[in-house]
Motif scaffolding. Structure first.
Motif, PDB file in Angstrom:
ATOM      1  N   GLN A  89      36.527  36.157  44.068  1.00 13.33           N
ATOM      2  CA  GLN A  89      37.582  36.170  44.858  1.00 13.33           C
ATOM      3  C   GLN A  89      37.950  34.581  45.466  1.00 13.33           C
ATOM      4  O   GLN A  89      39.018  34.275  45.969  1.00 13.33           O
ATOM      5  N   SER A  90      36.834  33.770  45.398  1.00 15.94           N
ATOM      6  CA  SER A  90      37.111  32.201  45.870  1.00 15.94           C
ATOM      7  C   SER A  90      37.765  31.578  44.520  1.00 15.94           C
ATOM      8  O   SER A  90      38.088  30.544  44.878  1.00 15.94           O
ATOM      9  N   GLY A  91      37.894  32.210  43.532  1.00 15.42           N
ATOM     10  CA  GLY A  91      38.260  31.555  42.236  1.00 15.42           C
ATOM     11  C   GLY A  91      37.433  31.165  41.255  1.00 15.42           C
ATOM     12  O   GLY A  91      37.601  30.595  40.296  1.00 15.42           O
ATOM     13  N   LYS A  92      36.137  31.281  41.681  1.00 22.58           N
ATOM     14  CA  LYS A  92      35.002  30.799  40.497  1.00 22.58           C
ATOM     15  C   LYS A  92      34.918  31.727  39.411  1.00 22.58           C
ATOM     16  O   LYS A  92      34.875  32.882  39.683  1.00 22.58           O
ATOM     17  N   ILE A  93      35.246  31.325  38.252  1.00 21.78           N
ATOM     18  CA  ILE A  93      35.141  32.219  37.013  1.00 21.78           C
ATOM     19  C   ILE A  93      33.770  32.076  36.588  1.00 21.78           C
ATOM     20  O   ILE A  93      32.987  31.199  36.415  1.00 21.78           O
ATOM     21  N   PHE A  94      33.188  33.416  36.468  1.00 20.73           N
ATOM     22  CA  PHE A  94      31.846  33.650  36.059  1.00 20.73           C
ATOM     23  C   PHE A  94      31.737  33.516  34.563  1.00 20.73           C
ATOM     24  O   PHE A  94      32.692  33.976  33.981  1.00 20.73           O
ATOM     25  N   THR A  95      30.785  32.988  33.994  1.00 24.06           N
ATOM     26  CA  THR A  95      30.550  32.591  32.531  1.00 24.06           C
ATOM     27  C   THR A  95      29.060  32.884  32.388  1.00 24.06           C
ATOM     28  O   THR A  95      28.064  32.922  33.241  1.00 24.06           O
ATOM     29  N   ARG A 134      43.277  28.402  46.052  1.00 18.06           N
ATOM     30  CA  ARG A 134      42.358  28.016  44.901  1.00 18.06           C
ATOM     31  C   ARG A 134      42.187  29.402  43.958  1.00 18.06           C
ATOM     32  O   ARG A 134      42.149  29.160  42.754  1.00 18.06           O
ATOM     33  N   PHE A 135      42.060  30.431  44.642  1.00 24.01           N
ATOM     34  CA  PHE A 135      41.998  31.670  43.741  1.00 24.01           C
ATOM     35  C   PHE A 135      43.165  31.910  42.824  1.00 24.01           C
ATOM     36  O   PHE A 135      43.081  32.185  41.834  1.00 24.01           O
ATOM     37  N   GLU A 136      44.061  31.793  43.618  1.00 25.57           N
ATOM     38  CA  GLU A 136      45.697  31.937  42.887  1.00 25.57           C
ATOM     39  C   GLU A 136      45.790  31.178  41.757  1.00 25.57           C
ATOM     40  O   GLU A 136      46.135  31.349  40.458  1.00 25.57           O
TER      41      GLU A 136
END
Length: 148
Positions: A89-95, A134-136
């Motif tokens: 929800q912070s906008g960090k994409i998990f990889t 940032r999330f958006e």
């Protein structure tokens, strides 16, 4: 592709729905019986209350290529393992490249919280409108990249 949201106390549901509508993608909001959610766009799934019940339901419902929104690193790891995409929800994409380090950080933080030391780690900062922006931006970039 669908978007599955760990919606218990998720502050970005409206943003998720706005972008999902734009790209005509279905959204499933999962929450436990302690939360009340209503949506004109998303399908709402109420999961029985219990430790990690919503987390496991989300992972079990996820198909390869689906997108999950969660703040739980463990859930993110399981989503990636199933071939899904995942964003915090912070906008960090998990990889696959960053999830191992994030899980290690979580483990170290938990150990610090459980210790009897006076030097404990503070909780997260209060959410701001910049966090939502940032999330958006990150979420739309992810969805746009997957739909092209």
């Amino acid at each position: 592709m669908r978007i599955l949201v760990d919606a218990d106390a998720c502050p970005v549901v409206k943003i998720i729905e706005k972008i999902a509508k734009k790209y005509n993608i279905g959204v499933i909001l999962l929450c436990d019986t302690n939360h009340i959610l209503q949506s004109d766009y998303s399908e709402v799934k109420i999961i029985s209350a219990g430790a990690d019940a919503v987390d496991y339901a989300l992972v079990n419902m996820l198909n390869k290529g689906d997108v999950a929104v969660t703040q739980d690193y463990g859930v993110a790891a399981m989503v990636l393992t199933k071939g899904g995409y995942c964003i915090h929800q912070s906008g960090k994409i998990f990889t696959d490249d960053n999830i191992g380090g994030l899980l290690m950080d979580r483990h170290i933080s938990k150990k610090a919280r459980m210790s009897k030391s006076k030097h404990h780690i503070k909780g997260p900062k209060k959410r701001t409108s910049d966090d939502d922006k940032r999330f958006e931006e990150s979420f739309e970039k992810l969805i746009a990249g997957l739909t092209n």
